[in-house]
Scaffold this motif. Structure first.
Motif, PDB file in Angstrom:
ATOM      1  N   ARG A   5       0.834  -1.204   0.000  1.00 49.26           N
ATOM      2  CA  ARG A   5       0.000   0.000   0.000  1.00 49.26           C
ATOM      3  C   ARG A   5       0.869   1.254   0.000  1.00 49.26           C
ATOM      4  O   ARG A   5       0.663   2.166  -0.797  1.00 49.26           O
ATOM      5  CB  ARG A   5      -0.927  -0.009   1.223  1.00 49.26           C
ATOM      6  CG  ARG A   5      -1.742   1.265   1.366  1.00 49.26           C
ATOM      7  CD  ARG A   5      -2.703   1.196   2.542  1.00 49.26           C
ATOM      8  NE  ARG A   5      -2.076   1.012   3.823  1.00 49.26           N
ATOM      9  CZ  ARG A   5      -1.485   1.989   4.548  1.00 49.26           C
ATOM     10  NH1 ARG A   5      -1.424   3.214   4.083  1.00 49.26           N
ATOM     11  NH2 ARG A   5      -0.972   1.721   5.734  1.00 49.26           N
ATOM     12  N   LYS A   8       2.657   2.090  -3.237  1.00 48.41           N
ATOM     13  CA  LYS A   8       1.785   2.715  -4.234  1.00 48.41           C
ATOM     14  C   LYS A   8       1.419   4.144  -3.840  1.00 48.41           C
ATOM     15  O   LYS A   8       0.787   4.863  -4.608  1.00 48.41           O
ATOM     16  CB  LYS A   8       0.516   1.887  -4.412  1.00 48.41           C
ATOM     17  CG  LYS A   8       0.777   0.549  -5.058  1.00 48.41           C
ATOM     18  CD  LYS A   8      -0.476   0.136  -5.774  1.00 48.41           C
ATOM     19  CE  LYS A   8      -0.192  -0.811  -6.884  1.00 48.41           C
ATOM     20  NZ  LYS A   8       0.427  -0.246  -8.041  1.00 48.41           N
ATOM     21  N   TYR A  10      -0.615   4.896  -1.353  1.00 47.13           N
ATOM     22  CA  TYR A  10      -2.016   4.900  -0.944  1.00 47.13           C
ATOM     23  C   TYR A  10      -2.134   5.019   0.573  1.00 47.13           C
ATOM     24  O   TYR A  10      -1.377   4.402   1.314  1.00 47.13           O
ATOM     25  CB  TYR A  10      -2.720   3.615  -1.363  1.00 47.13           C
ATOM     26  CG  TYR A  10      -2.873   3.387  -2.846  1.00 47.13           C
ATOM     27  CD1 TYR A  10      -2.663   4.394  -3.772  1.00 47.13           C
ATOM     28  CD2 TYR A  10      -3.242   2.140  -3.323  1.00 47.13           C
ATOM     29  CE1 TYR A  10      -2.813   4.166  -5.127  1.00 47.13           C
ATOM     30  CE2 TYR A  10      -3.396   1.898  -4.680  1.00 47.13           C
ATOM     31  CZ  TYR A  10      -3.174   2.925  -5.573  1.00 47.13           C
ATOM     32  OH  TYR A  10      -3.321   2.695  -6.914  1.00 47.13           O
ATOM     33  N   SER A  11      -3.131   5.761   1.014  1.00 47.18           N
ATOM     34  CA  SER A  11      -3.485   5.794   2.436  1.00 47.18           C
ATOM     35  C   SER A  11      -4.557   4.729   2.673  1.00 47.18           C
ATOM     36  O   SER A  11      -5.101   4.159   1.717  1.00 47.18           O
ATOM     37  CB  SER A  11      -4.040   7.166   2.807  1.00 47.18           C
ATOM     38  OG  SER A  11      -5.274   7.387   2.143  1.00 47.18           O
ATOM     39  N   GLN A  12      -4.880   4.499   3.929  1.00 48.28           N
ATOM     40  CA  GLN A  12      -5.951   3.554   4.217  1.00 48.28           C
ATOM     41  C   GLN A  12      -7.289   4.098   3.719  1.00 48.28           C
ATOM     42  O   GLN A  12      -8.147   3.331   3.291  1.00 48.28           O
ATOM     43  CB  GLN A  12      -6.008   3.248   5.713  1.00 48.28           C
ATOM     44  CG  GLN A  12      -4.842   2.392   6.172  1.00 48.28           C
ATOM     45  CD  GLN A  12      -4.924   2.014   7.633  1.00 48.28           C
ATOM     46  OE1 GLN A  12      -5.762   2.517   8.377  1.00 48.28           O
ATOM     47  NE2 GLN A  12      -4.035   1.124   8.051  1.00 48.28           N
ATOM     48  N   LYS A  14      -7.649   5.882   0.997  1.00 47.96           N
ATOM     49  CA  LYS A  14      -7.631   5.601  -0.446  1.00 47.96           C
ATOM     50  C   LYS A  14      -8.003   4.141  -0.689  1.00 47.96           C
ATOM     51  O   LYS A  14      -8.748   3.830  -1.626  1.00 47.96           O
ATOM     52  CB  LYS A  14      -6.240   5.910  -1.015  1.00 47.96           C
ATOM     53  CG  LYS A  14      -6.059   5.554  -2.464  1.00 47.96           C
ATOM     54  CD  LYS A  14      -6.760   6.498  -3.392  1.00 47.96           C
ATOM     55  CE  LYS A  14      -6.375   6.194  -4.831  1.00 47.96           C
ATOM     56  NZ  LYS A  14      -6.993   7.103  -5.763  1.00 47.96           N
ATOM     57  N   MET A  15      -7.503   3.243   0.143  1.00 47.45           N
ATOM     58  CA  MET A  15      -7.857   1.823   0.003  1.00 47.45           C
ATOM     59  C   MET A  15      -9.353   1.622   0.223  1.00 47.45           C
ATOM     60  O   MET A  15      -9.974   0.805  -0.451  1.00 47.45           O
ATOM     61  CB  MET A  15      -7.047   0.959   0.973  1.00 47.45           C
ATOM     62  CG  MET A  15      -5.587   0.839   0.602  1.00 47.45           C
ATOM     63  SD  MET A  15      -5.317   0.079  -1.021  1.00 47.45           S
ATOM     64  CE  MET A  15      -5.900  -1.594  -0.726  1.00 47.45           C
ATOM     65  N   LEU A  18     -10.960   2.550  -2.985  1.00 49.34           N
ATOM     66  CA  LEU A  18     -10.703   1.590  -4.061  1.00 49.34           C
ATOM     67  C   LEU A  18     -11.397   0.246  -3.849  1.00 49.34           C
ATOM     68  O   LEU A  18     -11.752  -0.422  -4.815  1.00 49.34           O
ATOM     69  CB  LEU A  18      -9.193   1.355  -4.198  1.00 49.34           C
ATOM     70  CG  LEU A  18      -8.368   2.538  -4.696  1.00 49.34           C
ATOM     71  CD1 LEU A  18      -6.880   2.214  -4.583  1.00 49.34           C
ATOM     72  CD2 LEU A  18      -8.737   2.871  -6.130  1.00 49.34           C
ATOM     73  N   ALA A  47      -6.767  -3.833  -6.086  1.00 45.27           N
ATOM     74  CA  ALA A  47      -6.358  -2.454  -5.798  1.00 45.27           C
ATOM     75  C   ALA A  47      -4.837  -2.322  -5.716  1.00 45.27           C
ATOM     76  O   ALA A  47      -4.275  -1.321  -6.158  1.00 45.27           O
ATOM     77  CB  ALA A  47      -6.991  -1.977  -4.494  1.00 45.27           C
TER      78      ALA A  47
END
Length: 69
Positions: A5, A8, A10-12, A14-15, A18, A47
């Motif tokens: 994560r 990439k 990505y923050s939580q 953002k996850m 997604l 993701a």
């Protein structure tokens, strides 16, 4: 999962966007406080562009499988 994560960028949150998995549930999955369902594993793998086998620790190959045609 955390390393993938973060790699990439990505923050939580953002996850959550997604995958549709609530951020608090995702956090628990990532820290091992909760097991993920098959569907959650599938969504996270998509993701993070990896395979479900990689997330489950069944392979060291991080790349996803080629898509079916």
């Amino acid at each position: 999962m955390r390393a993938l994560r973060k790699a990439k960028g990505y923050s939580q949150v953002k996850m959550q966007m997604l995958t549709g998995i609530d951020q608090s549930d995702y956090s628990k999955i990532e820290t091992g406080k909760r097991n993920m369902t098959f569907e959650q594993c599938r969504r996270i793998a998509l993701a993070l562009e990896t395979s479900m086998d990689y997330l489950a620790g069944l392979t060291d190959e991080q790349r996803p499988y080629p898509p079916k045609k």
